[in-house]
Design an enzyme around this catalytic site. Structure first.
Site, PDB file in Angstrom:
ATOM      1  N   SER A 145      61.458 -72.244 -62.892  1.00 46.30           N
ATOM      2  CA  SER A 145      61.105 -72.071 -64.348  1.00 46.30           C
ATOM      3  C   SER A 145      61.712 -71.504 -64.937  1.00 46.30           C
ATOM      4  O   SER A 145      63.294 -70.906 -64.505  1.00 46.30           O
ATOM      5  CB  SER A 145      59.776 -71.832 -64.570  1.00 46.30           C
ATOM      6  OG  SER A 145      58.742 -71.215 -65.815  1.00 46.30           O
ATOM      7  N   TYR A 158      53.886 -64.705 -62.314  1.00 48.68           N
ATOM      8  CA  TYR A 158      54.595 -65.730 -62.080  1.00 48.68           C
ATOM      9  C   TYR A 158      55.802 -65.270 -62.444  1.00 48.68           C
ATOM     10  O   TYR A 158      56.471 -65.734 -61.600  1.00 48.68           O
ATOM     11  CB  TYR A 158      53.979 -66.602 -63.646  1.00 48.68           C
ATOM     12  CG  TYR A 158      54.759 -68.132 -63.481  1.00 48.68           C
ATOM     13  CD1 TYR A 158      53.766 -69.174 -62.126  1.00 48.68           C
ATOM     14  CD2 TYR A 158      55.183 -68.110 -64.175  1.00 48.68           C
ATOM     15  CE1 TYR A 158      54.332 -70.397 -62.116  1.00 48.68           C
ATOM     16  CE2 TYR A 158      55.688 -69.696 -64.618  1.00 48.68           C
ATOM     17  CZ  TYR A 158      55.550 -70.599 -63.293  1.00 48.68           C
ATOM     18  OH  TYR A 158      56.318 -71.961 -62.901  1.00 48.68           O
TER      19      TYR A 158
END
EC number: 1.1.1.47
Length: 261
Positions: A145, A158
């Site tokens: 990401s 995350y």
């Protein structure tokens, strides 16, 4: 299209929806043999399988929880048993949820780390083990990401999982490069996926996100799938240990775009 991907065996975790499904369909278009892992929605997985087959590929579905070692072992072994080999392992399964860090429970932390990071490690390990034992110059692609480099308040679990994935991928790439095994990350930015559908349906929230993207629009899953196909192909034969961002420039400090600073 990449002709060398025809008949390659590609395993995709979390392959029944979102980015995983888009990648499955793209590899179907490449006439690959696709193994779609799914967590609990069999109907969704069967729909993805049908879409892959209609695109020109072959596909099977395998239920499994990537946080469970035995499920990941079974996934890889099922792919090998069904199609005779393994060429590409894509560790895509992931979860996220916003929580103020001082209120984040250990269970919530563990769920995200176990799914996003440990699951990717298990998939990488099992694929690489097979590649090494069979002298295969295989390919591992991990779905990272932009938040492997951009801090993300309310998502510390995350961001930590993706930051860890960055160095995991780089370490595996360095360790196994002498054997011709390539390991890379894809770093998506904001994407039009089901997990974001409600947020992006709100014009205000959508405009806010688009303002952080120099290219000015939210990405399509197919644009990430195209990156995966490239990394899996022989056209990327000299590429290993990188994160290839598909983010419309989000990681390039968009606040400076107009010459500010």
């Amino acid at each position: 299209m990449y002709t060398d991907l025809k008949d390659k065996v590609v395993v995709i975790t979390g392959g029944s929806t979102g980015l995983g499904r888009a990648m499955a369909v793209r590899f179907g278009q490449e006439e690959a043999k696709v193994v779609i892992n799914y967590y609990n929605n069999e109907e969704e997985a069967l729909d993805a399988k049908k879409e892959v087959e209609e695109a020109g590929g072959q596909a099977i579905i395998v239920q499994g929880d990537v946080t469970k070692e035995e499920d990941v072992v079974n996934l890889v072994q099922t792919a090998i048993k069904e199609f005779g080999t393994l060429d590409v392992m894509i560790n895509n399964a992931g979860v996220e949820n916003p929580v103020p860090s001082h209120e984040l429970s250990l269970d919530n932390w563990n769920k995200v780390i176990d799914t996003n990071l440990t699951g990717a490690f298990l998939g990488s390990r099992e694929a690489i083990k097979y590649f090494v034992e069979n002298d295969i110059k295989g390919n591992v692609i991990n779905m990272s990401s932009v938040h492997e480099m951009i801090p993300w308040p309310l998502f510390v679990h995350y961001a930590a999982s993706k930051g860890g994935m960055k160095l995991m991928t780089e370490t595996l790439a360095l360790e196994y490069a002498p054997k011709g095994i390539r390991v890379n990350n894809i770093g998506p930015g904001a994407m039009n996926t089901p997990i974001n559908a409600e947020k992006f349906a709100d014009p205000v929230q959508r405009a806010d996100v688009e303002s952080m993207i120099p290219m000015g629009y939210i990405g399509k899953p197919e644009e990430v799938a195209a990156v995966a196909a490239f990394l899996a192909s022989s056209q990327a034969s000299y590429v290993t240990g990188i994160t290839l961002f598909a983010d419309g420039g989000m990681t390039k400090y968009p606040s400076f775009q107009a010459g500010r600073g």
